[in-house]
Design a protein around this motif. Structure first.
Motif, PDB file in Angstrom:
ATOM      1  N   LEU A 180       0.659  24.437   4.808  1.00  0.00           N
ATOM      2  CA  LEU A 180       1.476  25.339   5.616  1.00  0.00           C
ATOM      3  C   LEU A 180       1.509  26.745   5.031  1.00  0.00           C
ATOM      4  CD1 LEU A 180       4.542  23.069   6.530  1.00  0.00           C
ATOM      5  CD2 LEU A 180       2.776  23.919   8.075  1.00  0.00           C
ATOM      6  N   LEU A 181       1.639  26.836   3.728  1.00  0.00           N
ATOM      7  CA  LEU A 181       1.719  28.145   3.079  1.00  0.00           C
ATOM      8  C   LEU A 181       0.396  28.896   3.136  1.00  0.00           C
ATOM      9  CD1 LEU A 181       3.841  27.225  -0.094  1.00  0.00           C
ATOM     10  CD2 LEU A 181       4.616  28.378   1.986  1.00  0.00           C
ATOM     11  N   SER A 182      -0.703  28.157   3.251  1.00  0.00           N
ATOM     12  CA  SER A 182      -2.013  28.812   3.287  1.00  0.00           C
ATOM     13  C   SER A 182      -2.362  29.358   4.663  1.00  0.00           C
ATOM     14  CB  SER A 182      -3.096  27.826   2.848  1.00  0.00           C
ATOM     15  OG  SER A 182      -3.176  26.745   3.768  1.00  0.00           O
ATOM     16  N   GLY A 183      -1.450  29.264   5.617  1.00  0.00           N
ATOM     17  CA  GLY A 183      -1.708  29.809   6.948  1.00  0.00           C
ATOM     18  C   GLY A 183      -2.351  28.830   7.890  1.00  0.00           C
ATOM     19  N   ALA A 184      -2.374  27.552   7.558  1.00  0.00           N
ATOM     20  CA  ALA A 184      -2.969  26.560   8.448  1.00  0.00           C
ATOM     21  C   ALA A 184      -2.097  26.383   9.676  1.00  0.00           C
ATOM     22  CB  ALA A 184      -3.117  25.232   7.711  1.00  0.00           C
ATOM     23  N   PRO A 185      -2.674  25.880  10.768  1.00  0.00           N
ATOM     24  CA  PRO A 185      -1.869  25.638  11.969  1.00  0.00           C
ATOM     25  C   PRO A 185      -0.728  24.650  11.668  1.00  0.00           C
ATOM     26  CG  PRO A 185      -4.219  25.419  12.425  1.00  0.00           C
ATOM     27  CD  PRO A 185      -4.087  25.538  10.948  1.00  0.00           C
ATOM     28  N   GLU A 186       0.155  24.510  12.617  1.00  0.00           N
ATOM     29  CA  GLU A 186       1.293  23.614  12.447  1.00  0.00           C
ATOM     30  C   GLU A 186       0.800  22.191  12.193  1.00  0.00           C
ATOM     31  OE1 GLU A 186       5.301  22.132  14.840  1.00  0.00           O
ATOM     32  OE2 GLU A 186       3.980  23.677  15.682  1.00  0.00           O
ATOM     33  N   LEU A 187       1.443  21.520  11.223  1.00  0.00           N
ATOM     34  CA  LEU A 187       1.046  20.162  10.856  1.00  0.00           C
ATOM     35  C   LEU A 187       1.352  19.182  11.985  1.00  0.00           C
ATOM     36  CD1 LEU A 187       2.345  19.953   7.161  1.00  0.00           C
ATOM     37  CD2 LEU A 187       0.014  20.357   7.932  1.00  0.00           C
ATOM     38  N   HIS A 188       0.448  18.207  12.161  1.00  0.00           N
ATOM     39  CA  HIS A 188       0.692  17.166  13.150  1.00  0.00           C
ATOM     40  C   HIS A 188       1.855  16.276  12.729  1.00  0.00           C
ATOM     41  CE1 HIS A 188       0.232  13.053  14.722  1.00  0.00           C
ATOM     42  NE2 HIS A 188      -0.178  13.646  15.842  1.00  0.00           N
ATOM     43  N   SER A 189       1.967  16.019  11.418  1.00  0.00           N
ATOM     44  CA  SER A 189       3.017  15.147  10.880  1.00  0.00           C
ATOM     45  C   SER A 189       3.794  15.910   9.815  1.00  0.00           C
ATOM     46  CB  SER A 189       2.424  13.869  10.262  1.00  0.00           C
ATOM     47  OG  SER A 189       1.623  13.186  11.208  1.00  0.00           O
ATOM     48  N   ARG A 190       5.004  15.508   9.592  1.00  0.00           N
ATOM     49  CA  ARG A 190       5.836  16.158   8.578  1.00  0.00           C
ATOM     50  C   ARG A 190       5.262  15.904   7.182  1.00  0.00           C
ATOM     51  NH1 ARG A 190      12.034  14.821  10.602  1.00  0.00           N
ATOM     52  NH2 ARG A 190      11.907  15.982  12.583  1.00  0.00           N
ATOM     53  N   ALA A 223      -5.053  17.072   6.127  1.00  0.00           N
ATOM     54  CA  ALA A 223      -5.363  18.321   6.815  1.00  0.00           C
ATOM     55  C   ALA A 223      -4.250  18.586   7.810  1.00  0.00           C
ATOM     56  CB  ALA A 223      -6.721  18.233   7.530  1.00  0.00           C
ATOM     57  N   ALA A 224      -4.260  19.772   8.389  1.00  0.00           N
ATOM     58  CA  ALA A 224      -3.192  20.134   9.324  1.00  0.00           C
ATOM     59  C   ALA A 224      -3.172  19.216  10.531  1.00  0.00           C
ATOM     60  CB  ALA A 224      -3.359  21.590   9.758  1.00  0.00           C
ATOM     61  N   SER A 225      -4.337  18.795  11.000  1.00  0.00           N
ATOM     62  CA  SER A 225      -4.410  17.936  12.184  1.00  0.00           C
ATOM     63  C   SER A 225      -4.421  16.456  11.849  1.00  0.00           C
ATOM     64  CB  SER A 225      -5.690  18.271  12.973  1.00  0.00           C
ATOM     65  OG  SER A 225      -6.842  18.045  12.157  1.00  0.00           O
ATOM     66  N   PHE A 226      -4.258  16.122  10.596  1.00  0.00           N
ATOM     67  CA  PHE A 226      -4.332  14.726  10.182  1.00  0.00           C
ATOM     68  C   PHE A 226      -3.112  13.967  10.707  1.00  0.00           C
ATOM     69  CE2 PHE A 226      -3.648  11.336   6.974  1.00  0.00           C
ATOM     70  CZ  PHE A 226      -4.816  10.637   7.202  1.00  0.00           C
ATOM     71  N   ARG A 227      -3.330  12.811  11.331  1.00  0.00           N
ATOM     72  CA  ARG A 227      -2.257  12.021  11.935  1.00  0.00           C
ATOM     73  C   ARG A 227      -1.657  11.053  10.900  1.00  0.00           C
ATOM     74  NH1 ARG A 227      -2.250  12.186  17.522  1.00  0.00           N
ATOM     75  NH2 ARG A 227      -3.947  13.441  18.424  1.00  0.00           N
ATOM     76  N   ALA A 228      -0.968  11.614   9.932  1.00  0.00           N
ATOM     77  CA  ALA A 228      -0.415  10.798   8.853  1.00  0.00           C
ATOM     78  C   ALA A 228       0.686   9.866   9.360  1.00  0.00           C
ATOM     79  CB  ALA A 228       0.131  11.700   7.743  1.00  0.00           C
ATOM     80  N   ARG A 229       1.492  10.367  10.295  1.00  0.00           N
ATOM     81  CA  ARG A 229       2.608   9.546  10.770  1.00  0.00           C
ATOM     82  C   ARG A 229       2.111   8.267  11.445  1.00  0.00           C
ATOM     83  NH1 ARG A 229       6.141  12.076  15.429  1.00  0.00           N
ATOM     84  NH2 ARG A 229       4.191  11.575  16.532  1.00  0.00           N
TER      85      ARG A 229
END
Length: 471
Positions: free
Chosen positions: A37-47, A159-165
């Protein structure tokens, strides 16, 4: 060094390591997500927490597998390696003697008190500790490398789009499914073990003679008619339920429908204290207080009947230990199972049912009798079933207050015995597992299991009927 490692409390050490791996991996995964998040990546898919859980799962899974493999196979591997290294003279020992010797070595290794033994035993014990130490080092190393490998693998996937949840939730579903499988497998294992040993017994003793025979003398392997045991078990359980069912149910109705908050705050905890008293204490109470009282009353009844000419000889056995004494105390013991659970289910009845009855002009007692109790009947039946199962499986009270005589007698003041008492008697001692005396204990356990299953099926039918009526 290896000997010292062989003395490590590996169970607690493995649990501690798993907890450390889980904590570190969760922290690593969460920090990685926050840096995205701090590196400017898009909004995370999961918290971020789900990323931490994902990494922790992959770090803990290899460690748990290694720990399970160690718990299941370490002792067998140690003994197998030690047996292969023993001197040729040990080949003269039989399998049972070798097993006993290895048990002695393991016991000495755990106690570390074998300095005064002979040189061969000391050397064998030292070698056993060295093997154990080597296995401990190997298990710890595998756990560390496995956890690190899982951590690195999981962290690289973040990754930002990773579906961790989604993956974490699937993992938790798998864990819950595994727990259910373990519970089912345990039940199946119990049934299979009972069936296998019981079949071995019924090859020696016909099942008809076992179920309907009236003479039990298994200690001498002469007679295996278990009908007196069934009679004693159900008679004592019936006496217990005659005490526990009305007292427990009426107590629950009073506490839930009539008692004020102050009375309920005092009475309910006092009733529940009965559930925490050890059964051996109940046994002492039955032996020292209730059994003499029952015998005294029985003697007084006999003397009264004889003196009044109503009988020419004593009608009651009036023995020092009796089924009545054990049943009365057992009933007191299971009162909390009935009262506490029945109170909970009665309180769970919707207030709208009560209000509807009051609106139609019903009194409080009529509402309780015709509305509340029928609506709560499924839970009440479950409470009674739990109490019956508790009474049937009780051993200590029966041993101390009912005696061990296998007989069929309608006189409650005579001493009787139960299935559980005989199982304990048969399984103690040094008799082999292939002996009919020992195998009869499994047959008794199978019958007890079948009876409990029948009670459960009947209770489910009744519960289903009334649940459909009040849904």
């Amino acid at each position: 060094m290896l000997q010292q490692l062989g003395l490590l409390p590996m169970g607690w050490l493995l649990i501690a390591l798993i907890a450390v791996f889980a904590s570190v991996a969760f922290f690593v995964g969460r920090v990685r997500a926050e840096r995205l998040l701090l590196s400017g990546a898009p909004e995370l898919h999961s918290r971020p927490n789900y990323h931490g859980y994902f990494v922790a799962m992959w770090a803990v899974l290899p460690a748990i597998l290694v720990a399970l493999a160690y718990a299941l196979g370490a002792e067998a591997v140690s003994r197998g390696q030690l047996t292969s290294e023993l001197p040729p003279a040990f080949e003269l020992l039989s399998a049972a003697e070798m097993q006993t010797y290895l048990d002695s070595v393991a016991q000495a290794a755990r106690s570390t008190d074998y300095a005064g033994t002979d040189l061969v035993f000391t050397a064998v014990t030292n070698r056993y500790l060295e093997i154990q130490g080597g296995l401990n080092i190997g298990a710890l190393a595998l756990m560390v490398f496995g956890a690190l490998g899982g951590l690195v693998f999981a962290r690289r996937r973040l990754a930002a789009s990773f579906r961790a949840r989604s993956l974490v939730e699937r993992g938790m579903e798998s864990v819950l499914f595994l727990c259910a499988v373990v519970a089912i497998a345990t039940t199946v294992g119990i049934v299979v073990s009972l069936l296998y040993e019981s079949i071995q017994f019924f090859r020696v003793v016909p099942i008809w003679d076992f179920l309907f025979g009236t003479r039990w003398n298994a200690q001498t392997e002469a007679e295996f008619g278990a009908l007196p045991l069934f009679f004693g078990t159900f008679m004592i359980a019936l006496i217990a339920m005659a005490v526990a069912a009305p007292i427990g149910l009426f107590s629950a109705i009073y506490l839930s429908e009539y008692a004020g908050p102050r009375a309920r705050a005092w009475i309910k905890p006092i009733l529940e204290i009965l559930a925490g008293i050890p059964t051996v204490v109940y046994g002492f109470f039955a032996l020292l207080v209730v059994a003499p009282a029952v015998r005294s009353v029985a003697i007084w009844i006999n003397e009264t009947l004889i003196n009044t000419g109503l009988a020419t000889e004593p009608l009651l056995a009036a023995q020092p230990t009796s089924a009545l004494a054990a049943g009365l105390v057992m009933g007191i013991m299971v009162i909390p199972f009935v009262s506490s659970l029945s109170d909970d289910v009665i309180n769970a009845v919707p207030q709208t049912l009560r209000d509807g009855a009051y609106a139609l002009g019903a009194t409080k007692s009529e509402t309780v009798r015709n509305v509340v109790v029928p609506a709560a009947l499924p839970g009440i039946i479950a409470a009674l079933l739990l109490a019956v199962s508790r009474a049937i499986g009780e051993t200590m009270i029966v041993v101390m207050a009912a005696g061990k005589s296998a007989r069929i007698s309608m006189d409650p003041t005579s001493d009787l015995t139960t299935i559980t008492v005989q199982i304990v008697s048969l399984m103690t001692g040094e008799t082999g597992f292939d002996d009919p005396k020992t195998l009869s204990a499994f047959a008794l356990g199978l019958v007890l299991f079948a009876v409990t299953l029948i009670f459960n099926v009947i209770a489910l039918r009744v519960v289903q009927k009334y649940r459909e009526k009040y849904d």
